[in-house]
Design an enzyme around this catalytic site. Structure first.
Site, short mmCIF file in Angstrom:
data_model
loop_
_atom_site.label_atom_id
_atom_site.label_comp_id
_atom_site.label_asym_id
_atom_site.label_seq_id
_atom_site.Cartn_x
_atom_site.Cartn_y
_atom_site.Cartn_z
N HIS A 89 0.82 -1.21 0.00
CA HIS A 89 0.00 0.00 0.00
C HIS A 89 0.86 1.26 0.00
O HIS A 89 2.02 1.24 0.40
CB HIS A 89 -0.95 0.01 1.21
CG HIS A 89 -0.26 0.18 2.53
ND1 HIS A 89 0.22 1.39 2.97
CD2 HIS A 89 0.04 -0.72 3.50
CE1 HIS A 89 0.78 1.25 4.16
NE2 HIS A 89 0.68 -0.03 4.51
N ASN A 139 2.96 6.31 8.40
CA ASN A 139 4.26 5.95 7.84
C ASN A 139 5.20 7.15 7.86
O ASN A 139 6.38 7.04 8.23
CB ASN A 139 4.11 5.46 6.40
CG ASN A 139 3.31 4.18 6.28
OD1 ASN A 139 2.47 4.06 5.40
ND2 ASN A 139 3.57 3.21 7.15
N GLU A 189 -2.64 -5.94 7.99
CA GLU A 189 -1.30 -5.92 8.57
C GLU A 189 -1.37 -6.57 9.95
O GLU A 189 -2.45 -6.69 10.54
CB GLU A 189 -0.85 -4.46 8.69
CG GLU A 189 0.59 -4.30 9.15
CD GLU A 189 1.03 -2.84 9.12
OE1 GLU A 189 1.91 -2.48 9.91
OE2 GLU A 189 0.48 -2.08 8.29
N ARG A 190 -0.24 -6.96 10.49
CA ARG A 190 -0.23 -7.57 11.82
C ARG A 190 -0.77 -6.60 12.86
O ARG A 190 -0.62 -5.38 12.73
CB ARG A 190 1.19 -8.04 12.19
CG ARG A 190 2.15 -6.93 12.56
CD ARG A 190 3.56 -7.42 12.76
NE ARG A 190 3.61 -8.48 13.76
CZ ARG A 190 4.71 -9.17 14.05
NH1 ARG A 190 5.83 -8.92 13.37
NH2 ARG A 190 4.70 -10.10 14.97
N TYR A 235 -0.53 -4.74 16.18
CA TYR A 235 0.59 -4.34 17.03
C TYR A 235 0.20 -4.12 18.49
O TYR A 235 1.02 -3.68 19.29
CB TYR A 235 1.25 -3.08 16.47
CG TYR A 235 2.20 -3.37 15.34
CD1 TYR A 235 3.34 -4.16 15.54
CD2 TYR A 235 1.97 -2.89 14.07
CE1 TYR A 235 4.21 -4.43 14.51
CE2 TYR A 235 2.83 -3.15 13.02
CZ TYR A 235 3.96 -3.93 13.25
OH TYR A 235 4.81 -4.21 12.22
N ARG A 237 9.25 -7.43 13.24
CA ARG A 237 9.51 -8.41 12.19
C ARG A 237 9.40 -9.86 12.65
O ARG A 237 9.32 -10.76 11.82
CB ARG A 237 10.93 -8.20 11.63
CG ARG A 237 11.22 -6.79 11.15
CD ARG A 237 10.33 -6.38 10.01
NE ARG A 237 10.76 -5.11 9.42
CZ ARG A 237 10.07 -4.42 8.55
NH1 ARG A 237 8.89 -4.87 8.15
NH2 ARG A 237 10.53 -3.27 8.07
#
Length: 211
Positions: free
Chosen positions: A71, A77, A149-150, A152, A177
């Site tokens: 994306h 970001n 996405e994972r 968090y 990661r």
């Protein structure tokens, strides 16, 4: 054709307010199909096996093709924040990331039958801009939370640099990661807790939400 375009949330992008993480440096390398260099490449390609201006045949192969597209950039970001299941839209430069991805796919003659994406706004918007550049707005789009996405946990929305300063770079990498070490759990009183998200509590039937 069995062409599949999958827009995913594979990793967090690099912050622009702090030194670029080497692991992220290549994630947002921009391809601008409008640059002289790209135009020269396009012209060279069009001389051989041209289908229409800017589009060439992919070849005679009948093998299924799956393309993964990361994306575009979001405000999270650009600020170096953990995003995960937070749902920011694309930033203006992220819109250009998505458009450039579509231009690049079109330049190389890709055609698709279906688009898969997550429930996250940044991925869905990226898919929109990609198929618009491909002139394939008619493509069916399948959305699944399993492409998110994972999650968090308690790190959601926090500065990666702040977490690195507090817990160390090694722990930061394990949370970002690693597959064996889970991020710290999020409080059920937090807005980041999945059980406080209306669309997840109503539409997700296979996600266990603790009480």
């Amino acid at each position: 054709d069995d062409g599949q375009l999958i827009i995913t949330n594979m990793a967090n992008g690099a912050p622009t307010t702090s030194p670029i993480d080497p692991e992220d440096e290549e994630e947002f390398e921009e391809f601008d199909a409008r640059t002289p260099e790209a135009e020269e490449i396009t012209l060279n390609i069009q001389k051989a096996n041209e289908v229409s201006p800017g589009m060439i045949k992919q070849g005679a192969t009948k093998d299924p093709v799956v393309v993964f597209v990361r994306h575009g950039r979001t405000p999270h970001n650009n600020l170096g924040l953990f995003t995960g299941w937070a749902d920011p839209p694309l930033a203006p430069d992220g819109v250009e990331d998505a458009k450039n991805a579509g231009r690049l796919l079109k330049m190389h003659g890709f055609e698709f039958d279906v688009v898969y994406t997550s429930w996250l706004q940044r991925a869905i918007e990226t898919a929109w801009y990609c198929v618009d550049e491909l002139d394939e707005q008619w493509l069916p789009m399948v959305k699944s939370w399993r492409l998110n996405e994972r999650m968090y946990g308690a790190l959601t929305g926090k500065s990666k640099q702040m977490i690195a300063n507090e817990y160390g770079e090694d722990q930061l990498k394990k949370w970002r990661r690693g597959f064996k070490i889970q991020p710290p759990p999020v409080s059920s009183y937090s807005l980041s807790y999945p059980g406080n998200d209306y669309k997840r509590t109503k539409y997700v039937k296979d996600l266990r939400i603790s009480l």
